[in-house]
Enzyme design. Structure first.
Site, PDB file in Angstrom:
ATOM      1  N   LYS A 148      -5.004  -9.657  -6.755  1.00 33.23           N
ATOM      2  CA  LYS A 148      -6.209  -9.820  -5.945  1.00 33.23           C
ATOM      3  C   LYS A 148      -7.317  -8.853  -6.406  1.00 33.23           C
ATOM      4  O   LYS A 148      -7.024  -7.734  -6.829  1.00 33.23           O
ATOM      5  CB  LYS A 148      -5.747  -9.579  -4.506  1.00 33.23           C
ATOM      6  CG  LYS A 148      -6.704  -9.158  -3.519  1.00 33.23           C
ATOM      7  CD  LYS A 148      -6.032  -8.981  -2.173  1.00 33.23           C
ATOM      8  CE  LYS A 148      -5.943  -7.482  -1.874  1.00 33.23           C
ATOM      9  NZ  LYS A 148      -5.878  -7.126  -0.481  1.00 33.23           N
ATOM     10  N   LYS A 150       0.824  -1.216   0.000  1.00 34.53           N
ATOM     11  CA  LYS A 150       0.000   0.000   0.000  1.00 34.53           C
ATOM     12  C   LYS A 150       0.849   1.252   0.000  1.00 34.53           C
ATOM     13  O   LYS A 150       0.469   2.276  -0.574  1.00 34.53           O
ATOM     14  CB  LYS A 150      -0.948   0.009   1.203  1.00 34.53           C
ATOM     15  CG  LYS A 150      -2.104  -0.940   1.030  1.00 34.53           C
ATOM     16  CD  LYS A 150      -3.277  -0.572   1.925  1.00 34.53           C
ATOM     17  CE  LYS A 150      -4.481  -1.441   1.624  1.00 34.53           C
ATOM     18  NZ  LYS A 150      -5.524  -1.345   2.624  1.00 34.53           N
ATOM     19  N   LYS A 183     -10.653  -3.100  -4.104  1.00 31.44           N
ATOM     20  CA  LYS A 183     -11.463  -1.876  -4.189  1.00 31.44           C
ATOM     21  C   LYS A 183     -10.723  -0.786  -4.936  1.00 31.44           C
ATOM     22  O   LYS A 183     -11.320   0.108  -5.521  1.00 31.44           O
ATOM     23  CB  LYS A 183     -11.725  -1.325  -2.785  1.00 31.44           C
ATOM     24  CG  LYS A 183     -12.568  -2.174  -1.898  1.00 31.44           C
ATOM     25  CD  LYS A 183     -12.494  -1.658  -0.460  1.00 31.44           C
ATOM     26  CE  LYS A 183     -13.223  -2.587   0.496  1.00 31.44           C
ATOM     27  NZ  LYS A 183     -12.904  -2.334   1.901  1.00 31.44           N
TER      28      LYS A 183
HETATM   29  P1  TYM Z   1     -10.720  -5.105   4.024  1.00 26.03           P
HETATM   30  O1  TYM Z   1     -11.708  -4.043   4.274  1.00 26.03           O
HETATM   31  O2  TYM Z   1      -9.613  -4.849   3.080  1.00 26.03           O
HETATM   32  O3  TYM Z   1     -11.459  -6.398   3.517  1.00 26.03           O
HETATM   33  C1  TYM Z   1     -12.583  -6.939   4.204  1.00 26.03           C
HETATM   34  C2  TYM Z   1     -12.536  -8.449   4.168  1.00 26.03           C
HETATM   35  O4  TYM Z   1     -12.562  -8.891   2.810  1.00 26.03           O
HETATM   36  C3  TYM Z   1     -11.476  -9.779   2.562  1.00 26.03           C
HETATM   37  N1  TYM Z   1     -11.027  -9.605   1.177  1.00 26.03           N
HETATM   38  C4  TYM Z   1     -10.924 -10.598   0.293  1.00 26.03           C
HETATM   39  N2  TYM Z   1     -11.164 -11.916   0.407  1.00 26.03           N
HETATM   40  C5  TYM Z   1     -10.972 -12.662  -0.701  1.00 26.03           C
HETATM   41  N3  TYM Z   1     -10.546 -12.167  -1.883  1.00 26.03           N
HETATM   42  C6  TYM Z   1     -10.289 -10.852  -2.046  1.00 26.03           C
HETATM   43  N4  TYM Z   1      -9.888 -10.367  -3.212  1.00 26.03           N
HETATM   44  C7  TYM Z   1     -10.469  -9.997  -0.915  1.00 26.03           C
HETATM   45  N5  TYM Z   1     -10.321  -8.664  -0.701  1.00 26.03           N
HETATM   46  C8  TYM Z   1     -10.656  -8.445   0.570  1.00 26.03           C
HETATM   47  C9  TYM Z   1     -10.407  -9.368   3.570  1.00 26.03           C
HETATM   48  O5  TYM Z   1      -9.498 -10.404   3.816  1.00 26.03           O
HETATM   49  C10 TYM Z   1     -11.238  -9.023   4.781  1.00 26.03           C
HETATM   50  O6  TYM Z   1     -11.541 -10.176   5.523  1.00 26.03           O
HETATM   51  N6  TYM Z   1      -7.728  -5.051   8.017  1.00 26.03           N
HETATM   52  C11 TYM Z   1      -8.986  -5.510   7.549  1.00 26.03           C
HETATM   53  C12 TYM Z   1     -10.151  -5.000   8.357  1.00 26.03           C
HETATM   54  C13 TYM Z   1     -10.048  -5.209   9.836  1.00 26.03           C
HETATM   55  C14 TYM Z   1     -10.260  -6.429  10.518  1.00 26.03           C
HETATM   56  C15 TYM Z   1     -10.107  -6.115  11.899  1.00 26.03           C
HETATM   57  C16 TYM Z   1     -10.539  -7.725  10.115  1.00 26.03           C
HETATM   58  C17 TYM Z   1      -9.788  -4.264  10.757  1.00 26.03           C
HETATM   59  N7  TYM Z   1      -9.819  -4.801  12.011  1.00 26.03           N
HETATM   60  C18 TYM Z   1     -10.234  -7.105  12.878  1.00 26.03           C
HETATM   61  C19 TYM Z   1     -10.682  -8.700  11.097  1.00 26.03           C
HETATM   62  C20 TYM Z   1     -10.524  -8.388  12.455  1.00 26.03           C
HETATM   63  C21 TYM Z   1      -9.183  -5.026   6.109  1.00 26.03           C
HETATM   64  O7  TYM Z   1      -8.570  -4.092   5.687  1.00 26.03           O
HETATM   65  O8  TYM Z   1     -10.134  -5.636   5.417  1.00 26.03           O
END
Ligand code: TYM
Length: 333
Positions: free
Chosen positions: A198, A114, A201
């Site tokens: 991957k 990032k 967004k």
């Molecule tokens: P974020 O917002 O990027 O993504 C949310 C969830 O979607 C999953 N994900 C995917 N899974 C499969 N294929 C993909 N291409 C893909 N893109 C995203 C992510 O793995 C995630 O589960 N850091 C985390 C948010 C967070 C969090 C937490 C998660 C903050 N605190 C505590 C669990 C527990 C994040 O940025 O997710």
């Protein structure tokens, strides 16, 4: 055994099929398992590690909440809230930041991706982002954390922080060591334009992802344009990892049809790609358009969404505050 689930999704717009298959779909399954207690968080503090437009952020917080609800997460059964309404997350994060080591954070691949080439210009928030994530999880004594594959390293860091704190302060069971729940097969949904990247967004090409707010025609068009290759239909799973675009489309079909990859391969063996793409589009439309319509319907009533977040945050606050109070006591405040 009953699980205590915590997971979060960033309100950064463009929620997509990867978020759904890798995370939100599993939230719904976990909510439906008997006796589980689930906490689902819209992690708005995480979102601002990259500059956000305030108006858009507010809308995205509501959109992410609407996506939870539209996918089937029930606010009466679970806690749904946004992180910034519960100050304990920020407080806990500071304390855990004094436990986490620079060396650990320096290994985080997501920061490297990032921050890009010019690390010096990345925010400090982006660097310490996984510490806030550890606070999210540890303050609720979560036993299990459902996430996609890309969050695995952050979860391992949460475990390391918990273990080090318990050891340093001689309180062996204070922080529960959380278990990741990462699906074996469909934990990483890839871009429709490049099977080695991957689904994300932030991909500038909207054709690279199916958004949860796409309508039927958009979905059909994106699947029609999804990259494939010139080989014939796969007959088995061998060599599929050398055909990332095909593997990805087959994974999407399998996950949304609740069947394993082998069944999908058998189902389409001997058929042609246009038949497969038609059927895939049908499955995606069937699953996603009701969600898309419901998100759009819910977004027309922001007060309703805000109330759900407010109610959820009151319940979350009770738990997190208590844990932070105990944490402070252990530290000597
Ligand atoms: P974020 O917002 O990027 O993504 C949310 C969830 O979607 C999953 N994900 C995917 N899974 C499969 N294929 C993909 N291409 C893909 N893109 C995203 C992510 O793995 C995630 O589960 N850091 C985390 C948010 C967070 C969090 C937490 C998660 C903050 N605190 C505590 C669990 C527990 C994040 O940025 O997710």
């Amino acid at each position: 055994m009953a699980k205590k689930i915590f997971s979060g999704v960033q309100p950064t717009g463009n929620l997509h099929l990867g978020n759904y298959i890798g995370a939100i779909k599993n939230f719904v399954d976990l909510q439906n398992e008997k006796n589980n207690q689930c906490i689902f968080c819209v992690v708005d503090l995480h979102a601002i590690t990259v500059k956000q437009n305030p108006k858009e952020l507010k809308n995205n917080i509501r959109e992410t909440t609407a996506a939870f609800l539209a996918s089937g997460i029930e606010p009466e059964k679970n806690i749904i809230f946004n992180q910034s309404l519960v100050p304990a997350h920020s407080e806990g994060s500071w304390i855990l930041g004094c436990v986490a080591r620079m060396g650990w954070l320096n290994r985080m691949t997501q920061f490297k991706e990032k921050a890009g080439k010019d690390k010096e210009k990345a925010s400090i928030g982006l660097y310490i982002y996984p510490v806030l994530m550890a606070a999210d999880i540890l303050l609720y004594d979560a036993s299990h954390v459902p996430v996609g594959e890309d969050q695995k390293q952050h979860l391992e860091l949460s475990r390391d922080i918990a273990q080090k704190f318990n050891l340093d302060y001689e309180c062996p069971n204070f922080f529960k060591i959380p278990e990741p729940l990462i699906q074996k097969n469909f934990a990483r949904i890839m871009s429709l334009k490049d099977g080695t990247k991957k689904m994300s967004k932030s991909d500038p090409s909207d054709l690279s992802r199916i958004n949860l707010k796409d309508n039927k025609d958009e979905i059909i068009n994106k699947i029609k344009k999804a990259k494939t290759d010139n080989d014939s239909m796969p007959k088995d799973e061998n060599n599929l990892n050398k055909r990332p675009e095909i593997e990805n489309l087959f994974s999407i079909y399998s996950s949304l049809s609740n069947q394993n990859l082998k069944s999908t391969i058998d189902q389409f063996s001997g058929k042609n790609f246009s038949k497969f793409k038609n059927d895939l589009a049908e499955v995606v439309v069937e699953k996603i358009t009701p969600i898309s319509n419901e998100i759009k319907r819910l977004e027309k009533d922001p007060q309703f969404i805000d109330n759900i977040l407010l109610n959820g945050s009151k319940k979350a606050e009770k738990m997190a505050k208590l844990k932070v109070e105990k944490l402070k006591e252990i530290i000597g405040f």
